[in-house]
Structures are given as C-alpha cells and as structure tokens.
Design a protein around this motif. Structure first.
Motif, PDB file in Angstrom:
ATOM      1  N   TYR A 291      -4.029 -16.155   4.338  1.00  8.14           N
ATOM      2  CA  TYR A 291      -2.795 -15.369   4.366  1.00  8.14           C
ATOM      3  C   TYR A 291      -2.092 -15.384   3.009  1.00  8.14           C
ATOM      4  O   TYR A 291      -1.669 -14.341   2.507  1.00  8.14           O
ATOM      5  CB  TYR A 291      -1.867 -15.875   5.472  1.00  8.14           C
ATOM      6  N   ALA A 292      -1.983 -16.546   2.382  1.00  8.77           N
ATOM      7  CA  ALA A 292      -1.276 -16.661   1.104  1.00  8.77           C
ATOM      8  C   ALA A 292      -1.930 -15.826   0.009  1.00  8.77           C
ATOM      9  O   ALA A 292      -1.254 -15.316  -0.879  1.00  8.77           O
ATOM     10  CB  ALA A 292      -1.200 -18.123   0.667  1.00  8.77           C
ATOM     11  N   ASP A 293      -3.253 -15.691   0.061  1.00 10.02           N
ATOM     12  CA  ASP A 293      -3.983 -14.935  -0.958  1.00 10.02           C
ATOM     13  C   ASP A 293      -4.114 -13.462  -0.610  1.00 10.02           C
ATOM     14  O   ASP A 293      -4.577 -12.671  -1.420  1.00 10.02           O
ATOM     15  CB  ASP A 293      -5.389 -15.524  -1.141  1.00 10.02           C
ATOM     16  N   CYS A 294      -3.734 -13.097   0.580  1.00 12.67           N
ATOM     17  CA  CYS A 294      -3.887 -11.721   1.063  1.00 12.67           C
ATOM     18  C   CYS A 294      -2.493 -11.129   1.267  1.00 12.67           C
ATOM     19  O   CYS A 294      -1.764 -10.939   0.304  1.00 12.67           O
ATOM     20  CB  CYS A 294      -4.727 -11.727   2.344  1.00 12.67           C
ATOM     21  N   CYS A 295      -2.113 -10.863   2.468  1.00 12.88           N
ATOM     22  CA  CYS A 295      -0.842 -10.188   2.757  1.00 12.88           C
ATOM     23  C   CYS A 295       0.383 -11.054   2.470  1.00 12.88           C
ATOM     24  O   CYS A 295       1.459 -10.523   2.181  1.00 12.88           O
ATOM     25  CB  CYS A 295      -0.829  -9.707   4.202  1.00 12.88           C
ATOM     26  N   GLY A 296       0.237 -12.355   2.542  1.00 15.44           N
ATOM     27  CA  GLY A 296       1.374 -13.246   2.303  1.00 15.44           C
ATOM     28  C   GLY A 296       2.005 -13.055   0.943  1.00 15.44           C
ATOM     29  O   GLY A 296       3.232 -13.093   0.801  1.00 15.44           O
ATOM     30  N   ARG A 297       1.212 -12.809  -0.082  1.00 13.05           N
ATOM     31  CA  ARG A 297       1.757 -12.613  -1.439  1.00 13.05           C
ATOM     32  C   ARG A 297       2.561 -11.325  -1.533  1.00 13.05           C
ATOM     33  O   ARG A 297       3.517 -11.236  -2.299  1.00 13.05           O
ATOM     34  CB  ARG A 297       0.650 -12.661  -2.479  1.00 13.05           C
ATOM     35  N   PHE A 298       2.201 -10.322  -0.728  1.00 13.96           N
ATOM     36  CA  PHE A 298       2.974  -9.078  -0.706  1.00 13.96           C
ATOM     37  C   PHE A 298       4.250  -9.256   0.105  1.00 13.96           C
ATOM     38  O   PHE A 298       5.329  -8.815  -0.302  1.00 13.96           O
ATOM     39  CB  PHE A 298       2.134  -7.923  -0.137  1.00 13.96           C
ATOM     40  N   HIS A 299       4.133  -9.914   1.252  1.00 12.12           N
ATOM     41  CA  HIS A 299       5.302 -10.143   2.104  1.00 12.12           C
ATOM     42  C   HIS A 299       6.370 -10.965   1.390  1.00 12.12           C
ATOM     43  O   HIS A 299       7.566 -10.734   1.583  1.00 12.12           O
ATOM     44  CB  HIS A 299       4.902 -10.833   3.402  1.00 12.12           C
TER      45      HIS A 299
ATOM     46  N   ARG B 242      -3.122  -2.798   4.956  1.00 13.09           N
ATOM     47  CA  ARG B 242      -3.361  -4.102   5.579  1.00 13.09           C
ATOM     48  C   ARG B 242      -2.066  -4.923   5.649  1.00 13.09           C
ATOM     49  O   ARG B 242      -1.765  -5.558   6.660  1.00 13.09           O
ATOM     50  CB  ARG B 242      -4.443  -4.872   4.831  1.00 13.09           C
ATOM     51  N   SER B 243      -1.299  -4.912   4.557  1.00 17.00           N
ATOM     52  CA  SER B 243      -0.064  -5.707   4.539  1.00 17.00           C
ATOM     53  C   SER B 243       0.968  -5.145   5.511  1.00 17.00           C
ATOM     54  O   SER B 243       1.729  -5.900   6.105  1.00 17.00           O
ATOM     55  CB  SER B 243       0.510  -5.790   3.124  1.00 17.00           C
ATOM     56  N   ARG B 244       0.975  -3.838   5.697  1.00 21.28           N
ATOM     57  CA  ARG B 244       1.901  -3.236   6.663  1.00 21.28           C
ATOM     58  C   ARG B 244       1.459  -3.571   8.093  1.00 21.28           C
ATOM     59  O   ARG B 244       2.297  -3.872   8.947  1.00 21.28           O
ATOM     60  CB  ARG B 244       2.011  -1.730   6.445  1.00 21.28           C
ATOM     61  N   TYR B 245       0.157  -3.541   8.349  1.00 18.53           N
ATOM     62  CA  TYR B 245      -0.333  -3.959   9.671  1.00 18.53           C
ATOM     63  C   TYR B 245       0.116  -5.403   9.937  1.00 18.53           C
ATOM     64  O   TYR B 245       0.641  -5.715  11.010  1.00 18.53           O
ATOM     65  CB  TYR B 245      -1.865  -3.846   9.736  1.00 18.53           C
ATOM     66  N   SER B 246      -0.091  -6.274   8.953  1.00 15.08           N
ATOM     67  CA  SER B 246       0.320  -7.676   9.115  1.00 15.08           C
ATOM     68  C   SER B 246       1.817  -7.791   9.354  1.00 15.08           C
ATOM     69  O   SER B 246       2.261  -8.641  10.131  1.00 15.08           O
ATOM     70  CB  SER B 246      -0.078  -8.489   7.878  1.00 15.08           C
ATOM     71  N   ALA B 247       2.591  -6.940   8.697  1.00 13.64           N
ATOM     72  CA  ALA B 247       4.044  -6.949   8.908  1.00 13.64           C
ATOM     73  C   ALA B 247       4.389  -6.542  10.337  1.00 13.64           C
ATOM     74  O   ALA B 247       5.318  -7.092  10.932  1.00 13.64           O
ATOM     75  CB  ALA B 247       4.733  -6.037   7.899  1.00 13.64           C
ATOM     76  N   PHE B 248       3.638  -5.591  10.907  1.00 16.39           N
ATOM     77  CA  PHE B 248       3.858  -5.237  12.314  1.00 16.39           C
ATOM     78  C   PHE B 248       3.527  -6.434  13.205  1.00 16.39           C
ATOM     79  O   PHE B 248       4.268  -6.742  14.139  1.00 16.39           O
ATOM     80  CB  PHE B 248       3.019  -4.024  12.721  1.00 16.39           C
TER      81      PHE B 248
END
Length: 133
Positions: free
Chosen positions: A19-27, A41-47
């Motif tokens: 998570y930290a290396d993927c969507c977590g850094r964007f969030h 992908r990051s928006r899906y994770s945010a949902f």
C-alpha cells in the motif's frame, strides 16, 4: 470507515505492491499519479477506504460534484483493469476501462465503466465516465 492498510500490507487496488508504495503515496500527498491507470487505481482504493477527500482532490474542477457521499455498506472486492488508451506520463488525456466487483447488502455486483482522464499542469484528473453493461 475502513482503516488504511498498514504500509507493508498489500494495496487494496490489487496491484501486488505494498500500500505505501502504491496508492498510499498518492493518498498521503507524497506523490501524484504518473499515469491515468495509477490515478484510476488510487481512486478505486479511495472508494474502498471511504476517502472522499482524495476523490474530490483528483476529480477535475469542471466536473467534481458539489456533494460526495460514500456508502459505508458498499464492499469493494476486486478491481480488474480491462484496457487503457493513452494516459501515459507524456499524454494529456487517457481512458481506463475497468470492472470493480462489489458486495452491497448481501448482493454481489460488478461496476463496469470506461473512465476519462486529463492531465493538466503535470497532474492527472478524473473527468467523467461511460457506464457499460
């Protein structure tokens, strides 16, 4: 509200990365998505994580809704990226077709759409989507 996964936990977008290396850094605001697919992908994770603030931040100002309420009863289960068209680091627009599998009130379903993205001032934004059957 679901908690963010731990830094070492697999990302909820199912990229296979932590998570930290993927969507977590964007969030967290530590980086911006370099491609339309990364933003998708990051928006899906945010949902999944009920992160409405991130969704609004990554929505194009011309199309962002005045109000955004996320349903905590919606359980997003899996993201399948079906295709991308453009949307690379040097492009100014792109599309991502995906299927997002979910469970809501005991019922299973699939949300299938093609999302449209634009890149302005070196940042990708979600513009709108065409829902597919």
């Amino acid at each position: 509200m679901p908690e963010n996964p731990g830094a070492a936990a697999n990302c909820v977008c199912l990229s296979g990365e932590a998570y930290a290396d993927c969507c977590g850094r964007f969030h967290s605001g530590g980086a911006d998505a370099a491609t339309a697919e990364q933003l998708m992908r990051s928006r899906y994770s945010a949902f999944v994580l009920l992160n409405a603030e991130y969704l609004r931040k990554t929505w194009h100002p011309d199309t962002v809704p005045a109000d955004l309420e996320l349903d905590p009863a919606m359980e997003w289960r899996r993201l399948d990226i079906l295709s991308t068209n453009r949307g690379g680091p040097l492009d100014t627009e792109g599309t991502v077709e995906f299927k997002a599998h979910y469970r809501h009130d005991g019922e299973r379903g699939v949300h299938h759409e093609t999302s449209r993205f634009v890149r302005e001032h070196r940042r990708w934004y979600y513009v709108d989507a065409v829902r597919l059957a």
